[in-house]
Each structure stands twice: as C-alpha cells, then as structure tokens.
Design an enzyme around this catalytic site. Structure first.
Site, PDB file in Angstrom:
ATOM      1  N   GLU A  88       0.817  -1.430   0.035  1.00 36.77           N
ATOM      2  CA  GLU A  88       0.261   0.303  -0.047  1.00 36.77           C
ATOM      3  C   GLU A  88       0.502   1.549   0.164  1.00 36.77           C
ATOM      4  O   GLU A  88       0.437   2.421  -0.583  1.00 36.77           O
ATOM      5  CB  GLU A  88      -1.120   0.026   1.158  1.00 36.77           C
ATOM      6  CG  GLU A  88      -2.068  -1.089   1.059  1.00 36.77           C
ATOM      7  CD  GLU A  88      -1.726  -2.057   1.399  1.00 36.77           C
ATOM      8  OE1 GLU A  88      -0.661  -2.123   1.802  1.00 36.77           O
ATOM      9  OE2 GLU A  88      -2.487  -3.319   1.553  1.00 36.77           O
ATOM     10  N   HIS A  92     -11.277  -4.360   9.073  1.00 29.86           N
ATOM     11  CA  HIS A  92     -11.547  -4.617   7.723  1.00 29.86           C
ATOM     12  C   HIS A  92     -13.569  -3.863   7.608  1.00 29.86           C
ATOM     13  O   HIS A  92     -14.143  -4.039   6.597  1.00 29.86           O
ATOM     14  CB  HIS A  92     -12.293  -5.787   6.612  1.00 29.86           C
ATOM     15  CG  HIS A  92     -10.714  -6.674   6.171  1.00 29.86           C
ATOM     16  ND1 HIS A  92     -10.182  -7.200   7.555  1.00 29.86           N
ATOM     17  CD2 HIS A  92     -10.719  -6.870   5.170  1.00 29.86           C
ATOM     18  CE1 HIS A  92      -8.698  -7.667   6.594  1.00 29.86           C
ATOM     19  NE2 HIS A  92      -8.918  -7.674   5.417  1.00 29.86           N
TER      20      HIS A  92
HETATM   21  C1  LIG Z   1      -2.497  -4.386   4.177  1.00 28.82           C
HETATM   22  C2  LIG Z   1      -3.622  -5.570   3.496  1.00 28.82           C
HETATM   23  N1  LIG Z   1      -3.314  -5.424   2.471  1.00 28.82           N
HETATM   24  C3  LIG Z   1      -3.863  -5.716   1.784  1.00 28.82           C
HETATM   25  C4  LIG Z   1      -4.801  -6.955   2.499  1.00 28.82           C
HETATM   26  C5  LIG Z   1      -6.182  -7.994   1.259  1.00 28.82           C
HETATM   27  N2  LIG Z   1      -6.053  -9.004   0.830  1.00 28.82           N
HETATM   28  C6  LIG Z   1      -5.966 -10.458   2.640  1.00 28.82           C
HETATM   29  S1  LIG Z   1      -4.784 -11.764   1.842  1.00 28.82           S
HETATM   30  C7  LIG Z   1      -4.177 -11.221   0.280  1.00 28.82           C
HETATM   31  C8  LIG Z   1      -3.117 -12.072  -0.289  1.00 28.82           C
HETATM   32  C9  LIG Z   1      -2.075 -12.040   0.388  1.00 28.82           C
HETATM   33  O1  LIG Z   1      -1.437 -12.720   0.090  1.00 28.82           O
HETATM   34  P1  LIG Z   1      -0.141 -13.403   0.539  1.00 28.82           P
HETATM   35  O2  LIG Z   1       0.255 -12.726   1.891  1.00 28.82           O
HETATM   36  O3  LIG Z   1       0.421 -15.119  -0.483  1.00 28.82           O
HETATM   37  O4  LIG Z   1      -0.936 -15.303   1.336  1.00 28.82           O
HETATM   38  P2  LIG Z   1      -2.248 -15.386   0.959  1.00 28.82           P
HETATM   39  O5  LIG Z   1      -3.757 -15.609   0.475  1.00 28.82           O
HETATM   40  O6  LIG Z   1      -1.901 -16.812  -0.705  1.00 28.82           O
HETATM   41  O7  LIG Z   1      -2.174 -16.863   1.795  1.00 28.82           O
HETATM   42  C10 LIG Z   1      -4.811  -9.476   0.703  1.00 28.82           C
HETATM   43  C11 LIG Z   1      -4.036  -9.085  -0.993  1.00 28.82           C
HETATM   44  C12 LIG Z   1      -4.955  -7.254   3.578  1.00 28.82           C
HETATM   45  N3  LIG Z   1      -5.889  -7.890   4.407  1.00 28.82           N
HETATM   46  N4  LIG Z   1      -4.087  -6.230   3.514  1.00 28.82           N
END
Ligand SMILES: Cc1ncc(C[n+]2csc(CCOP(=O)(O)OP(=O)(O)O)c2C)c(N)n1
Ligand SMILES: [Mg+2]
Lengths: 319, 324
Positions: B60, B129
C-alpha cells in the site's frame, strides 16, 4: 535432525486435523453458518505442521489471514477455534475476532491477522522480549508470498537481522496473493533470495513435504536459540481453494490446480509412513476417525454455544 | 435515465474519465483482470490494458506513493486501497507526502490523485476490515474527502474527484455497492462542498453520511408516521464541508441530529456539531445529538456487529428524546 516415529505420527494427525477442520469450515461457510470471510489452508498443511513441530509450548508464532492451520499446529483447541469462527462467546476471542483474528496468547499464538504483512514486526517484538529476558524462546513468523512484498515484512527482516533476533520467518509461497501471481508481484524467482540482503540464511524447501519443512525450520530454530539470529525459510506450496471461500479463481487454470492436488501433502506423508511401515492402513483410518470425532465435538460445542450479548460490544477495549 | 447500481456508477465514472483523458490510470491490488475485490474496476483491464489498469503487489505504501509521484509528474492516478483499513500501511505517503507537497513547495506542485477505498461494517469482516475512517482524513489540510451515498453522487463525485487538482480520498461504503438509483449515461460532476437535502422537513434536521443517509431516511419515514417532519441532509463531501446548508436547515427546524457509522468520539459529527453550534446556536431548541458507533473496534459476531452499527430505531429514539 531426527524425527521420532511418534512425532511423525503426531504430525500426520495434525495434518489430518487441519484438513478436516478446514473441510468442515468450508461446508459450514457454504451453508451460511459462518459470517465474514474465511481463507482456507487446504493443500498447505505441511508448512504449519512441519514448522510448529519444531516448537515448544512457550515459543511464539505470528499467523496470517489464512491462519487456522497455524493455530491447530501450535496446539489450538478445536472447540474454541470453531466457536470463534461461528461468532460464539465461548470462542477464543469471545466472538470479537472471528476467523481472521483468532488468537491464543496462552499458547504463544499472537493472532491470525487481517493485515497482510502485519505479523513480521510483531514477531520481532516477541523475539526481542525473549532476548531481553534471556529465555531461549523463538518466534516463527508465518507470512505469504504476497506479504513478502510489504515494507513491514522487509523492515522486520532487516531489524531481526540487525538485532540478531530469534525469529524464523517462514514464507508460505503458494504462488498467489489473491489473483496476483508471484511472477507479477516480484522479479525474483525465490523469495529466499532476499535473505542475502539481510545477510541471513535463506532456504527454499518443498512446502508439501512436511519433513523437509520440519528439518529446515528445526535448523533455523536451533540457530535462533543459539543467538545466531533469524532465518528465512521459503516453503513452496499451493492453496487448493480460492483465496477466500466464494472466489471463482478466474486468474488460474484448472490444470495448475490439478497438478498440485496430485502433490497432496497429506496423502504424500501418509504414503510415506505406510511405505516405511510406521503404520498400516487401519491405523491411518483410525486417526481419521478420531480426528473426525474431535471435529464433531468441536462443531457441536460451537453450535450449542451462546452468541454474545449486545452489551458485550463495549467490553475488552482497554485493560 | 437508466437505473444503475452504485458500483456500476463508479465503474462508469472511471471508464468515461479514462476514455476522455489519457492521463487517467488505475493502480491497486487485484484491480486488473480480477476487477477489484468488490468489482469496481471490472472490465477496465480488458478495455484499457495493463498499462492503464495496473495490478500492484501487496504494498500500500508503494501504491499511494506511486500515485503521488505520478500525479506530481502530471498524470491523474486513481489508486484503490482494497479496504480503507489498509491505509494504515500507507499513511505517510498520503498525509505527509501527497497532502502537503503543494503547500510545502510554495504552491509549485499539483497532486491530482484519487484514493478510492471501501469502508464500513455490516459484512462480518471484523476489526481490520470494517472501519469508517473519514474523520482521520478530514484532519489533514491538503486532502479532500468525498463520501457518496447514492449511485448518482458516486458517479458525479468520482468524476469531479478525478478532475480535481488535489488529492481526494474517495470513500465508498461496501454495503452500498449494490443499491440502485438513477444515473445519467453522460459524464457529469457533482460539485465538492455542496450538501444535498435528500428529504425536506420542518421539525428536525438529520445530517447523515454514507450508508447512514439511508438509515436516516428510514428513520424519517418512521418519524413522519409519528407526526414529526424530519429533513435529511447528506454532506456528500466532508472536506470541503458545506455547513451553510446545515445551518439554514437548523434555522428552520431548530433541532439537529448527526448520524454516522464511525465511532462517535472525535468523529465527523463533532466537527459538524461544533460548526452548527458556532453559527446557529440561538436557533437550537435543544442540544445537538450525535447517533454514531460506540468507541470500540468493529466486532465480528453478528449480534455484536449489529449493536455497533447505528440503526433507524436509534435515530428515532434520539429525535424523540431531543423533543422531550
Ligand atoms: C495490508 C493489506 N493489504 C491487502 C489486504 C487484502 N488481502 C488479504 S489476503 C491478501 C493476499 C495475501 O497473499 P499472501 O501473502 O500470498 O497470502 P495467501 O493469501 O496466499 O495465503 C490480500 C491482498 C490485506 N488484508 N491487508
Ligand atoms: Mg500467497
């Protein structure tokens, strides 16, 4: 690092627990019994199980939005977890947290986290406390491939290395952050390569091989306990379900999923233990049945537990 | 005029502005082929391609910073923060960089960027959220803050935001995406700093924002049955804030109830109350009342979340108490 037979069977049980727990959550979410979001860990069980298998009761973990597996592997109580996910006042967080915020501080579980990249700095703090007090506790910080790109994660790696903090950064590289494949979110092929920037060990392991995860993390834990500082272990794995339940997965093809399902970490470990003669098919089946009964009890507990009263909204804001 | 959803209205605003001005582009997490977590950018990747609808890593700070820098260099970025709660990760880039650049540089820079973010509770998404953070942004000189409650305003305010030469924080309520309303097909703007009187009334003024505008309208309908005529005002932008419309309403109704979903303490309602008190104290028959969330994080469990979110009964109750 040698793993005893009993320990291996325990790991199989843990992986079975995670698989069955997540399958139940999937069903109850589809049936509309669980509010909010759930992010399932099916297909990634070997990472949490192998990593937490190296830890003792007083060690810490920080978890993620995809945290059920981490909690179970660190000894989380299935009843209290399920009740929390159902929003009941008997749950780990009295219904205030839900799936994305389950915590069991008494078990060293410093919480699932709704903020991607939120865990790294907190893991450092817990490690700092251990170092400060002179205990030999270590902290495992679980984080995703997506989370590896956050400034918070990189800042945490740097601080941990500069201060030689007892943290093991366990990266769960499942190939995607929601719809974004790693090939678009980073130019390096291996997240472990970034360890070089912090002069710490960076290791890639097969994240669907529970023993490989165990061995790599055990080595890093030993190093951390000895005061030699953090490590970065990258576990290559894959999530079988969508990012969240309800995700149509338009960004990946069925073949890719099918290929990974063939590498099922649970099936693979079962097969290995069977081939090594550590257990027989009847024992595997009895583990499944026992876990299924634990889950029946957890679901019954959750369903029979009361919802919180409206007035409880005001409680727990301050100590 | 066609009926469109709030989400379609936003999508149309983005589409029409991208078509009109090649300097407009989108960046954010999963905004490309995926179409955005809530679907606001759906179809734009297919139409404008990767160069103008940019998927970013989860980062972000770098998103808001890239928007700020691109704006300083003459583009018109619209960045999406998937949930407003994640702005915490990027706050420096927004409030120390984007918001202050022009002033610090003696008026020599322009930062024509928009930061879109959904906010609000009601989907069981819990504490990280579900927040309504408009008051944070209102406290930063250099920013503008838009908070549409209808599909019409969503489109008009977003187009105005994109054309504005200042950084605009554009707050969408995630439970409004599906509501329908009249939305002209042609591009149009809704002027910042002009409140809307969404229902006229004579006995009490209800000032409400975002989803609470609809809750206030429900309350107004219930009050009408009790013989109380409520006027409902939606500020539409909180920065700039149109106090003149509220003051003239209060001069007519002699009572003010402010409704928002953010926590009451130090919320937008505090500023509105202060300004109305400063300008129309003598016209008020009773102290100003705020109906807003309690001073807690947003809880997960359904009964707790319901207790957190203000409802029409709370507003009716407040009006009745105010009128003795
Ligand atoms: C600061 C923040 N940015 C975006 C999100 C939205 N979000 C939740 S999970 C996710 C993907 C996370 O990817 P990864 O770290 O690879 O974990 P995975 O879901 O693949 O286990 C996103 C973008 C969030 N929760 N927090
Ligand atoms: Mg991932």
């Amino acid at each position: 690092m040698s793993v005893s037979n009993d320990q291996m069977i325990e790991m199989l049980r843990t992986m079975t627990r995670i698989r069955q727990f997540e399958t139940r959550v999937q069903e109850f979410f589809a049936a509309g019994k669980i509010p909010g979001f759930v992010h399932l860990y099916i297909g990634e069980e070997a990472v949490a199980t192998g990593a937490c298998g190296t830890l003792g009761a007083t060690d810490y973990i920080t978890s993620t939005h995809r945290g059920h597996g981490h909690l179970i592997a660190k000894g989380g109580d299935l009843k209290l977890m399920m009740a929390e996910i159902f929003g009941r006042r008997t749950g780990y967080c009295k219904g205030k947290g839900g799936s994305m915020h389950i915590a069991a501080v008494e078990l060293g579980i410093l919480g699932a986290n709704g903020i991607v990249g939120g865990g790294g700095p907190i893991a450092n703090g817990a490690a700092l406390a251990a170092k400060y007090r002179g205990t030999d506790q270590v902290v495992v910080c679980f984080f995703g491939d997506g989370a590896s790109n956050q400034g918070t994660t990189q800042e945490a790696l740097n601080l941990a290395s500069a201060w030689k903090l007892p943290v093991v950064f366990v990266n769960e590289n499942n190939g995607y952050g929601i719809s974004c494949p790693t090939c678009k979110s980073m130019a390096v092929a291996d997240i472990a390569d970034r360890a070089a920037a912090y002069d710490i060990p960076g290791v890639v392991v097969d994240g669907n091989d529970v023993l490989a995860v165990y061995e790599a993390v055990a080595e890093a834990v030993k190093r951390a306990r000895a005061g030699a500082g953090p490590s970065l272990i990258e576990c290559k794995t894959y999530r079988w379900r969508g990012h969240f339940e309800g995700d149509a997965c338009v960004y990946r093809d069925d073949q890719e999923l099918a290929d990974w399902v063939k590498k099922d970490p649970l099936q693979r470990f079962e097969n290995k233990l069977l081939a090594d003669g550590l257990l027989d098919a009847a024992k595997v089946e009895s583990i499944r049945q026992e876990v299924a009964r634990e889950l029946d009890a957890a679901v019954a507990f959750a369903e029979q537990s009361p919802l919180p009263e409206a007035a409880e909204v005001l409680e727990d804001v301050y100590a | 005029m066609a009926k469109k959803t709030y989400l379609q209205a936003l999508n149309e605003a983005l589409d029409q502005e991208m078509e009109r001005d090649p300097a407009v582009f989108i960046l954010g997490e999963d905004v490309g082929q995926f179409g955005g977590c809530f679907g606001v950018t759906q179809g734009l990747f297919a139409k404008y391609g990767e160069a103008r609808v940019k998927d970013t890593p989860i980062t972000e700070s770098a998103i808001v910073g890239a928007a700020t820098g691109a704006a300083a260099a003459g583009l018109r970025p619209v960045c999406e923060i998937m949930f407003v709660d994640f702005i915490g990760v990027a706050l420096d880039q927004l409030f120390n960089q984007a918001a202050k650049m022009r002033y610090m540089f003696g008026g020599k820079a322009k930062i024509p960027m928009v930061l879109r973010a959904p906010q609000g509770a009601g989907i069981g998404a819990a504490a990280q959220h579900s927040q309504s953070l408009e008051a944070w942004f209102m406290h930063v000189p250099g920013l503008k803050v838009a908070i549409p409650s209808t599909p019409y305003d969503a489109k008009g305010l977003l187009i105005a935001a994109i054309r504005d030469d200042n950084p605009v924080v554009f707050l969408e309520h995630k439970l409004l995406y599906g509501i329908e309303g009249e939305v002209p097909d042609q591009p149009y703007t809704v002027e910042f700093g002009k409140a809307a009187v969404v229902r006229e009334g004579a006995d009490v003024t209800l000032v409400a924002t975002a989803k609470m505008v609809h809750t206030a309208l429900d309350a107004a309908a219930q009050l009408a049955e009790m013989g109380i005529s409520a006027e409902v005002i939606d500020p539409r932008t909180l920065l700039p804030l149109d106090t003149a419309t509220m003051v003239s309403s209060v001069k007519k109704t002699h009572g003010l109830v402010i409704v928002h979903e953010a926590v009451k303490f130090a919320g937008a309602g505090a500023e509105i109350a202060a300004q109305v008190a400063e300008q129309a104290f003598d016209y008020l028959d009773a102290p100003i009342v705020r109906v807003a969330a309690p001073f807690t994080p947003v809880p997960f469990s359904v009964p707790l979340e319901n207790a957190f979110i203000p409802n029409a009964a709370d507003i009716v109750e407040a009006v009745k108490r105010m009128r003795g």
